[in-house]
Design a protein around this motif. Structure first.
Motif, PDB file in Angstrom:
ATOM      1  N   VAL A   1      -8.000   5.688   1.025  1.00 24.59           N
ATOM      2  CA  VAL A   1      -8.068   4.587   1.989  1.00 24.59           C
ATOM      3  C   VAL A   1      -8.779   3.396   1.359  1.00 24.59           C
ATOM      4  O   VAL A   1      -8.326   2.258   1.477  1.00 24.59           O
ATOM      5  CB  VAL A   1      -8.772   5.025   3.294  1.00 24.59           C
ATOM      6  CG1 VAL A   1      -9.103   3.824   4.168  1.00 24.59           C
ATOM      7  CG2 VAL A   1      -7.911   6.019   4.058  1.00 24.59           C
TER       8      VAL A   1
ATOM      9  N   PHE B   1      -1.594   0.860   9.646  1.00 23.48           N
ATOM     10  CA  PHE B   1      -1.387   1.649   8.439  1.00 23.48           C
ATOM     11  C   PHE B   1      -1.814   3.080   8.710  1.00 23.48           C
ATOM     12  O   PHE B   1      -2.848   3.319   9.326  1.00 23.48           O
ATOM     13  CB  PHE B   1      -2.222   1.109   7.268  1.00 23.48           C
ATOM     14  CG  PHE B   1      -1.804  -0.248   6.801  1.00 23.48           C
ATOM     15  CD1 PHE B   1      -0.555  -0.456   6.255  1.00 23.48           C
ATOM     16  CD2 PHE B   1      -2.672  -1.322   6.889  1.00 23.48           C
ATOM     17  CE1 PHE B   1      -0.172  -1.701   5.813  1.00 23.48           C
ATOM     18  CE2 PHE B   1      -2.297  -2.567   6.439  1.00 23.48           C
ATOM     19  CZ  PHE B   1      -1.044  -2.760   5.910  1.00 23.48           C
ATOM     20  N   ILE B   2      -1.029   4.038   8.219  1.00 26.87           N
ATOM     21  CA  ILE B   2      -1.349   5.457   8.394  1.00 26.87           C
ATOM     22  C   ILE B   2      -1.358   6.113   7.022  1.00 26.87           C
ATOM     23  O   ILE B   2      -0.452   5.915   6.222  1.00 26.87           O
ATOM     24  CB  ILE B   2      -0.312   6.143   9.303  1.00 26.87           C
ATOM     25  CG1 ILE B   2      -0.301   5.470  10.682  1.00 26.87           C
ATOM     26  CG2 ILE B   2      -0.600   7.641   9.414  1.00 26.87           C
ATOM     27  CD1 ILE B   2       0.845   5.886  11.563  1.00 26.87           C
ATOM     28  N   LEU B   3      -2.393   6.894   6.777  1.00 26.71           N
ATOM     29  CA  LEU B   3      -2.541   7.607   5.518  1.00 26.71           C
ATOM     30  C   LEU B   3      -3.103   8.980   5.843  1.00 26.71           C
ATOM     31  O   LEU B   3      -3.973   9.112   6.698  1.00 26.71           O
ATOM     32  CB  LEU B   3      -3.489   6.846   4.584  1.00 26.71           C
ATOM     33  CG  LEU B   3      -3.581   7.306   3.142  1.00 26.71           C
ATOM     34  CD1 LEU B   3      -2.234   7.196   2.440  1.00 26.71           C
ATOM     35  CD2 LEU B   3      -4.606   6.477   2.399  1.00 26.71           C
TER      36      LEU B   3
ATOM     37  N   PRO C   1       0.818  -1.216   0.000  1.00 25.83           N
ATOM     38  CA  PRO C   1       0.000   0.000   0.000  1.00 25.83           C
ATOM     39  C   PRO C   1       0.851   1.266   0.000  1.00 25.83           C
ATOM     40  O   PRO C   1       2.055   1.223   0.191  1.00 25.83           O
ATOM     41  CB  PRO C   1      -0.775  -0.116   1.308  1.00 25.83           C
ATOM     42  CG  PRO C   1       0.145  -0.860   2.212  1.00 25.83           C
ATOM     43  CD  PRO C   1       0.916  -1.813   1.326  1.00 25.83           C
ATOM     44  N   ASN C   2       0.174   2.376  -0.209  1.00 20.72           N
ATOM     45  CA  ASN C   2       0.823   3.680  -0.080  1.00 20.72           C
ATOM     46  C   ASN C   2       0.661   4.225   1.328  1.00 20.72           C
ATOM     47  O   ASN C   2       0.889   5.396   1.576  1.00 20.72           O
ATOM     48  CB  ASN C   2       0.241   4.665  -1.100  1.00 20.72           C
ATOM     49  CG  ASN C   2       0.673   4.300  -2.505  1.00 20.72           C
ATOM     50  OD1 ASN C   2       1.820   3.955  -2.735  1.00 20.72           O
ATOM     51  ND2 ASN C   2      -0.255   4.353  -3.427  1.00 20.72           N
ATOM     52  N   PHE C   3       0.238   3.376   2.242  1.00 20.23           N
ATOM     53  CA  PHE C   3       0.164   3.731   3.645  1.00 20.23           C
ATOM     54  C   PHE C   3       1.568   3.742   4.231  1.00 20.23           C
ATOM     55  O   PHE C   3       2.462   3.072   3.733  1.00 20.23           O
ATOM     56  CB  PHE C   3      -0.601   2.662   4.443  1.00 20.23           C
ATOM     57  CG  PHE C   3      -2.073   2.587   4.200  1.00 20.23           C
ATOM     58  CD1 PHE C   3      -2.923   3.539   4.718  1.00 20.23           C
ATOM     59  CD2 PHE C   3      -2.616   1.536   3.493  1.00 20.23           C
ATOM     60  CE1 PHE C   3      -4.286   3.442   4.525  1.00 20.23           C
ATOM     61  CE2 PHE C   3      -3.973   1.431   3.296  1.00 20.23           C
ATOM     62  CZ  PHE C   3      -4.811   2.393   3.815  1.00 20.23           C
ATOM     63  N   GLU C   4       1.737   4.454   5.309  1.00 19.94           N
ATOM     64  CA  GLU C   4       2.915   4.260   6.148  1.00 19.94           C
ATOM     65  C   GLU C   4       2.560   3.071   7.025  1.00 19.94           C
ATOM     66  O   GLU C   4       1.500   3.051   7.651  1.00 19.94           O
ATOM     67  CB  GLU C   4       3.175   5.499   7.000  1.00 19.94           C
ATOM     68  CG  GLU C   4       4.354   5.372   7.910  1.00 19.94           C
ATOM     69  CD  GLU C   4       4.535   6.595   8.790  1.00 19.94           C
ATOM     70  OE1 GLU C   4       4.942   6.411   9.957  1.00 19.94           O
ATOM     71  OE2 GLU C   4       4.272   7.712   8.336  1.00 19.94           O
ATOM     72  N   ALA C   5       3.381   2.059   7.047  1.00 20.51           N
ATOM     73  CA  ALA C   5       3.033   0.822   7.743  1.00 20.51           C
ATOM     74  C   ALA C   5       3.979   0.546   8.899  1.00 20.51           C
ATOM     75  O   ALA C   5       5.176   0.789   8.810  1.00 20.51           O
ATOM     76  CB  ALA C   5       3.062  -0.350   6.774  1.00 20.51           C
TER      77      ALA C   5
ATOM     78  N   HIS D   1     -10.556   1.274  12.408  1.00 19.20           N
ATOM     79  CA  HIS D   1      -9.928   2.439  11.801  1.00 19.20           C
ATOM     80  C   HIS D   1     -10.234   3.655  12.661  1.00 19.20           C
ATOM     81  O   HIS D   1     -11.203   3.686  13.420  1.00 19.20           O
ATOM     82  CB  HIS D   1     -10.395   2.650  10.352  1.00 19.20           C
ATOM     83  CG  HIS D   1     -11.823   3.076  10.225  1.00 19.20           C
ATOM     84  ND1 HIS D   1     -12.197   4.398  10.161  1.00 19.20           N
ATOM     85  CD2 HIS D   1     -12.958   2.360  10.145  1.00 19.20           C
ATOM     86  CE1 HIS D   1     -13.503   4.470  10.044  1.00 19.20           C
ATOM     87  NE2 HIS D   1     -13.989   3.238  10.032  1.00 19.20           N
TER      88      HIS D   1
ATOM     89  N   GLU E   1      -6.399   1.724  -1.163  1.00 15.60           N
ATOM     90  CA  GLU E   1      -5.243   1.073  -0.539  1.00 15.60           C
ATOM     91  C   GLU E   1      -5.638  -0.099   0.345  1.00 15.60           C
ATOM     92  O   GLU E   1      -4.939  -1.110   0.393  1.00 15.60           O
ATOM     93  CB  GLU E   1      -4.426   2.099   0.248  1.00 15.60           C
ATOM     94  CG  GLU E   1      -3.794   3.158  -0.623  1.00 15.60           C
ATOM     95  CD  GLU E   1      -2.959   2.591  -1.761  1.00 15.60           C
ATOM     96  OE1 GLU E   1      -2.239   1.595  -1.562  1.00 15.60           O
ATOM     97  OE2 GLU E   1      -3.037   3.141  -2.865  1.00 15.60           O
ATOM     98  N   ILE E   2      -6.767   0.014   1.045  1.00 14.23           N
ATOM     99  CA  ILE E   2      -7.186  -1.096   1.901  1.00 14.23           C
ATOM    100  C   ILE E   2      -7.572  -2.299   1.047  1.00 14.23           C
ATOM    101  O   ILE E   2      -7.368  -3.445   1.436  1.00 14.23           O
ATOM    102  CB  ILE E   2      -8.307  -0.678   2.880  1.00 14.23           C
ATOM    103  CG1 ILE E   2      -8.339  -1.603   4.106  1.00 14.23           C
ATOM    104  CG2 ILE E   2      -9.670  -0.661   2.233  1.00 14.23           C
ATOM    105  CD1 ILE E   2      -7.252  -1.381   5.084  1.00 14.23           C
TER     106      ILE E   2
END
Length: 155
Positions: A96, A82-84, A69-73, A121, A99-100
């Motif tokens: 979200v 995961f942070i977005l 994902p493009n999340f910070e993991a 979440h 990416e989810i």
């Protein structure tokens, strides 16, 4: 699949890979309920619980999840955070959602599943006026929303 990752991602080959192969293959299990024992079944997937090697192998197995994902993991054992972020809530919700679903696809491809009842979440928002509902859904599963947090913006 863990053996494939050990070989292709981590370069483990030869006798070392054979050691892991022998450790994981031909495992069997049975269940006992009220002194009644089930038939022995061969395990074709997963890692043995309670072993010293399994936490390490699981960490190596899921180590490529943050790249999907493009999340910070952040990974810790079998928990993942995961942070977005985006200032526009509509854009954030679409990001979200996309990416989810990438994470869900990765999970299915790697023969893992989410416990939807334990997956939550949370949205942090500095705009007290903006409190529209934020839904996160994976397939037909609507994730539980933790309490929305309003934070102060520091300047």
């Amino acid at each position: 699949m863990v053996l494939w990752k050990l070989e292709h991602f981590y370069g483990i080959r030869g006798l070392s890979l054979q050691l892991f192969e022998h450790y994981l293959h031909r495992r069997e299990q049975y269940t006992v309920v009220n002194k009644c024992r089930s038939q022995i079944q061969q395990i074709n997937c997963g890692l043995p619980q309670g072993s010293i090697l399994s936490p390490l192998l699981f960490s190596l197995y899921v180590n490529d999840l943050p790249k999907v994902p493009n999340f910070e993991a952040t990974l810790f054992a079998d928990d993942t955070c995961f942070i977005l972020a985006n200032k526009n809530i509509d854009i954030l919700e679409k990001m979200v959602d996309q990416e989810i679903n990438n994470v869900d696809s990765w999970m299915r491809h790697n023969k893992l599943s989410l416990n939807y009842s334990k997956t939550v979440h949370m949205m942090f928002n500095s705009d007290k006026k903006q409190s529209s509902p934020f839904r996160v859904q994976i397939g037909s599963n609507l994730l539980i929303e933790s309490i929305q947090q309003n934070i102060l913006e520091c300047t």
